[in-house]
Write a protein that holds these residues in place. Structure first.
Motif, PDB file in Angstrom:
ATOM      1  N   ALA A   1      -9.393  -0.691  -4.933  1.00 18.39           N
ATOM      2  CA  ALA A   1     -10.846  -0.548  -5.024  1.00 18.39           C
ATOM      3  C   ALA A   1     -11.340   0.712  -4.324  1.00 18.39           C
ATOM      4  CB  ALA A   1     -11.519  -1.782  -4.434  1.00 18.39           C
ATOM      5  N   GLU A   2     -10.662   1.088  -3.240  1.00 21.54           N
ATOM      6  CA  GLU A   2     -11.063   2.276  -2.482  1.00 21.54           C
ATOM      7  C   GLU A   2     -10.511   3.561  -3.073  1.00 21.54           C
ATOM      8  OE1 GLU A   2      -9.721   1.454   1.428  1.00 21.54           O
ATOM      9  OE2 GLU A   2     -11.046  -0.289   1.693  1.00 21.54           O
ATOM     10  N   GLY A   3      -9.674   3.420  -4.107  1.00 21.79           N
ATOM     11  CA  GLY A   3      -9.129   4.601  -4.772  1.00 21.79           C
ATOM     12  C   GLY A   3      -8.001   5.253  -4.006  1.00 21.79           C
ATOM     13  N   GLU A   4      -7.039   4.454  -3.577  1.00 24.43           N
ATOM     14  CA  GLU A   4      -5.903   5.005  -2.838  1.00 24.43           C
ATOM     15  C   GLU A   4      -5.225   6.114  -3.644  1.00 24.43           C
ATOM     16  OE1 GLU A   4      -3.082   1.887  -2.169  1.00 24.43           O
ATOM     17  OE2 GLU A   4      -2.398   1.867  -4.235  1.00 24.43           O
ATOM     18  N   THR A   5      -4.663   7.083  -2.946  1.00 21.77           N
ATOM     19  CA  THR A   5      -4.079   8.242  -3.610  1.00 21.77           C
ATOM     20  C   THR A   5      -2.602   8.367  -3.258  1.00 21.77           C
ATOM     21  OG1 THR A   5      -6.204   9.398  -3.465  1.00 21.77           O
ATOM     22  CG2 THR A   5      -4.258  10.720  -3.970  1.00 21.77           C
ATOM     23  N   PRO A   6      -1.708   8.055  -4.190  1.00 22.81           N
ATOM     24  CA  PRO A   6      -0.279   8.258  -3.933  1.00 22.81           C
ATOM     25  C   PRO A   6       0.043   9.750  -3.943  1.00 22.81           C
ATOM     26  CG  PRO A   6      -0.622   7.542  -6.187  1.00 22.81           C
ATOM     27  CD  PRO A   6      -1.963   7.471  -5.518  1.00 22.81           C
ATOM     28  N   PRO A   7       1.201  10.134  -3.418  1.00 26.41           N
ATOM     29  CA  PRO A   7       1.555  11.551  -3.348  1.00 26.41           C
ATOM     30  C   PRO A   7       1.605  12.255  -4.693  1.00 26.41           C
ATOM     31  CG  PRO A   7       2.954  10.270  -1.889  1.00 26.41           C
ATOM     32  CD  PRO A   7       2.175   9.287  -2.699  1.00 26.41           C
ATOM     33  N   SER A   8       1.921  11.518  -5.763  1.00 22.92           N
ATOM     34  CA  SER A   8       1.998  12.136  -7.090  1.00 22.92           C
ATOM     35  C   SER A   8       1.840  11.053  -8.150  1.00 22.92           C
ATOM     36  CB  SER A   8       3.337  12.862  -7.287  1.00 22.92           C
ATOM     37  OG  SER A   8       4.419  11.952  -7.170  1.00 22.92           O
ATOM     38  N   LYS A   9       1.558  11.467  -9.364  1.00 20.01           N
ATOM     39  CA  LYS A   9       1.438  10.529 -10.471  1.00 20.01           C
ATOM     40  C   LYS A   9       2.788   9.878 -10.741  1.00 20.01           C
ATOM     41  CE  LYS A   9      -0.302  10.202 -15.206  1.00 20.01           C
ATOM     42  NZ  LYS A   9      -0.894  10.941 -16.356  1.00 20.01           N
TER      43      LYS A   9
ATOM     44  N   ASN B   1       0.844  -1.196   0.000  1.00 15.74           N
ATOM     45  CA  ASN B   1       0.000   0.000   0.000  1.00 15.74           C
ATOM     46  C   ASN B   1       0.881   1.249   0.000  1.00 15.74           C
ATOM     47  OD1 ASN B   1       0.939   0.135   2.645  1.00 15.74           O
ATOM     48  ND2 ASN B   1      -0.999  -0.471   3.569  1.00 15.74           N
ATOM     49  N   VAL B   2       0.253   2.387  -0.032  1.00 14.94           N
ATOM     50  CA  VAL B   2       0.991   3.649  -0.112  1.00 14.94           C
ATOM     51  C   VAL B   2       1.899   3.821   1.097  1.00 14.94           C
ATOM     52  CG1 VAL B   2       0.750   6.167  -0.075  1.00 14.94           C
ATOM     53  CG2 VAL B   2      -0.685   4.802  -1.600  1.00 14.94           C
ATOM     54  N   GLU B   3       1.412   3.462   2.269  1.00 13.40           N
ATOM     55  CA  GLU B   3       2.194   3.645   3.486  1.00 13.40           C
ATOM     56  C   GLU B   3       3.461   2.793   3.461  1.00 13.40           C
ATOM     57  OE1 GLU B   3      -1.851   4.957   3.963  1.00 13.40           O
ATOM     58  OE2 GLU B   3      -1.086   2.972   3.413  1.00 13.40           O
ATOM     59  N   MET B   4       3.346   1.552   2.983  1.00 10.21           N
ATOM     60  CA  MET B   4       4.534   0.699   2.895  1.00 10.21           C
ATOM     61  C   MET B   4       5.526   1.259   1.888  1.00 10.21           C
ATOM     62  SD  MET B   4       4.848  -3.369   1.951  1.00 10.21           S
ATOM     63  CE  MET B   4       4.245  -3.987   3.518  1.00 10.21           C
TER      64      MET B   4
END
Length: 245
Positions: A70-78, A28-31
């Motif tokens: 599925a929940e639409g996680e949002t990374p810091p940037s594209k 995930n984004v946090e990892m």
């Protein structure tokens, strides 16, 4: 608070462990943020001759957390995930992915960012983007064909086929496989062997290999002798130690 990527320092080498075992180390984004921070620290470090990336618990990683997608996680940037793996691959230090158990899709993209993969005989690989109507965005379409060849990459990506460690070695995805009971010992042996070599040479060789990748042979040969450092600051010490044996 639990660390999602653990760092352990040994004699001249570092082990990074994906640490979300209750979720099969799903990414995930946090990892990724913790992995990126460790990579940044390693890029500025000295005295490190090898980095091993592995997973805690039952496997390397089951892949990208589908719940997050599925929940639409949002990374810091594209392109942030891809950039993170590019930074990992660009470390001036040999990086080894040590894979046991599951290594699917996003996890395989992470492993492919390493310089090479060693596999436990329990390792299972696969790219399931097509199974879930997804396309690669972390590097699969670039790194997989360069590792196994274009036709094999197409077959694996079109079929979403799962395969084991022996097949991974056969197609060139993994370098070698070891029995699971010897996996930890082999990680240590390999990391120590790599770390014992010149860290100067490691960085210079990685740069030359990256520059030559995909270029015409003559261009690579010219760059090797024109741009290569040739000799490192530890050359005389190492030759002297060898001559004294």
């Amino acid at each position: 608070m639990t660390q999602l990527v653990l760092r352990e320092d040994f004699g001249g080498w570092v082990q990074l462990t994906l640490n979300r075992p209750e979720k099969l180390n799903s990414l995930n984004v946090e990892m990724f943020a913790e992995l990126r921070a460790h990579v940044a620290d390693l890029a500025d470090s000295t005295g490190i001759g090898c980095v091993v990336l592995r997973g805690a618990g039952k496997c390397f990683s089951a892949g990208h957390d589908l719940g997050g997608i599925a929940e639409g996680e949002t990374p810091p940037s594209k392109g942030w995930h891809s950039e993170t793996l590019r930074l990992l691959g660009k470390l001036p230090i040999p990086v080894v992915a040590a894979v046991h158990g599951h290594c699917y899709t996003g996890a395989l993209e992470v492993a492919l960012a390493a310089d090479f993969i060693m596999a436990s005989d329990t390792a299972r690989f696969g790219d399931t983007h097509a199974k879930f109507a997804l396309t690669p965005v972390w590097g699969m379409s670039v790194r997989l064909p360069r590792r196994v060849g274009l036709a094999t990459a197409k077959r694996l990506m079109f079929t979403a086929e799962m395969f084991g460690a022996q097949e991974a070695v056969r197609i060139g995805l993994a370098e070698f496989t070891v029995p699971d009971e010897a996996f930890d010992a082999e990680i240590t042996r390999l990391a120590e062997q790599i770390a014992a070599q010149s860290h100067f040479s490691h960085a210079a060789i990685k740069r030359l290999l990256d520059q030559a990748d995909g270029r015409p042979t003559d261009d690579g040969l010219i760059r090797e002798w024109m741009d290569g450092e040739g000799r490192g600051p530890d050359m005389h010490e190492r030759i002297g130690a060898f001559q004294k044996k």
